[in-house]
Design a protein around this motif. Structure first.
Motif, PDB file in Angstrom:
ATOM      1  N   UNK A   1       0.840  -1.205   0.000  1.00 30.07           N
ATOM      2  CA  UNK A   1       0.000   0.000   0.000  1.00 30.07           C
ATOM      3  C   UNK A   1       0.871   1.250   0.000  1.00 30.07           C
ATOM      4  N   UNK A   2       0.353   2.340  -0.569  1.00 28.38           N
ATOM      5  CA  UNK A   2       1.094   3.594  -0.639  1.00 28.38           C
ATOM      6  C   UNK A   2       1.278   4.194   0.750  1.00 28.38           C
ATOM      7  N   UNK A   3       2.453   4.806   0.951  1.00 25.72           N
ATOM      8  CA  UNK A   3       2.786   5.577   2.154  1.00 25.72           C
ATOM      9  C   UNK A   3       2.525   4.812   3.444  1.00 25.72           C
ATOM     10  N   UNK A   4       2.857   3.522   3.461  1.00 24.87           N
ATOM     11  CA  UNK A   4       2.704   2.701   4.654  1.00 24.87           C
ATOM     12  C   UNK A   4       4.016   1.979   4.911  1.00 24.87           C
TER      13      UNK A   4
ATOM     14  N   UNK B   1       6.111   5.053  -2.320  1.00 26.08           N
ATOM     15  CA  UNK B   1       5.738   6.450  -2.515  1.00 26.08           C
ATOM     16  C   UNK B   1       5.017   6.624  -3.844  1.00 26.08           C
ATOM     17  N   UNK B   2       4.204   7.651  -3.934  1.00 31.18           N
ATOM     18  CA  UNK B   2       3.525   7.981  -5.200  1.00 31.18           C
ATOM     19  C   UNK B   2       4.519   8.662  -6.129  1.00 31.18           C
TER      20      UNK B   2
ATOM     21  N   UNK C   1       3.993   3.804  -8.661  1.00 33.03           N
ATOM     22  CA  UNK C   1       4.809   4.376  -7.598  1.00 33.03           C
ATOM     23  C   UNK C   1       6.208   3.768  -7.565  1.00 33.03           C
ATOM     24  N   UNK C   2       6.958   4.075  -6.475  1.00 36.25           N
ATOM     25  CA  UNK C   2       8.287   3.511  -6.310  1.00 36.25           C
ATOM     26  C   UNK C   2       8.500   3.183  -4.837  1.00 36.25           C
TER      27      UNK C   2
ATOM     28  N   UNK D   1      10.139   7.696   7.175  1.00 37.47           N
ATOM     29  CA  UNK D   1       9.392   8.961   7.060  1.00 37.47           C
ATOM     30  C   UNK D   1       8.121   8.948   7.900  1.00 37.47           C
ATOM     31  N   UNK D   2       7.780  10.121   8.420  1.00 38.86           N
ATOM     32  CA  UNK D   2       6.533  10.294   9.162  1.00 38.86           C
ATOM     33  C   UNK D   2       5.401  10.319   8.138  1.00 38.86           C
TER      34      UNK D   2
END
Length: 138
Positions: free
Chosen positions: A14-17, A52-53, A60-61, A71-72
């Motif tokens: 999943x993105x940003x997790x 990340x998107x 994404x990458x 990252x927060x």
């Protein structure tokens, strides 16, 4: 023929997790993306994988981060609820009068036959010149 994106291990993330890198992509020791290439490679069970998107790639990458540089990830705030103008029961929609409905109906004009070149049997433009042979058609 149906063209689809290829199946990839990154599609399951999943993105940003932040996820433990060893569970997502097992393999050899690697470096933290923030620490750089001069740092020592860390085992994957000590790294975090974050997808990340990307503006040009919908998939994404993925970057790997050490525990110090994870990252927060901020959660998006919920959208505010729009306030209604009047508190009360919603009104039923008004029905249009038959006259207004008839005024909105537009009848299509009958299509008139278009000129055809007698030599090429092609439709001629409004200028009357055949685009194929150049003959003047009246």
């Amino acid at each position: 023929m149906k063209i689809v994106a290829s199946a990839d291990w990154r599609d399951a993330i999943p993105f940003e997790t932040p996820l433990v890198a060893d569970t997502v992509a097992p393999g050899e020791a690697t470096r933290c993306a923030t620490c750089g290439v001069l740092s020592e490679p860390l085992p994957r069970d000590e790294l975090w994988a974050v997808k990340h998107r990307h503006p040009n790639n919908h998939a994404g990458f993925v970057r790997f981060y050490c525990a110090e540089h994870v990252p927060e990830i901020s959660q998006p705030e919920p959208a505010p609820v729009a306030a209604t103008k009047r508190a009360g029961a919603p009104r039923a929609p008004r029905s249009a009068s038959p006259r207004a409905a008839a005024a909105r109906r537009v009848e299509a004009a009958p299509e008139r036959p278009r000129a055809v070149c007698p030599d090429c049997f092609m439709e001629v433009s409004a200028t009357g010149l055949c685009g194929n042979c150049g003959a003047q058609v009246t």
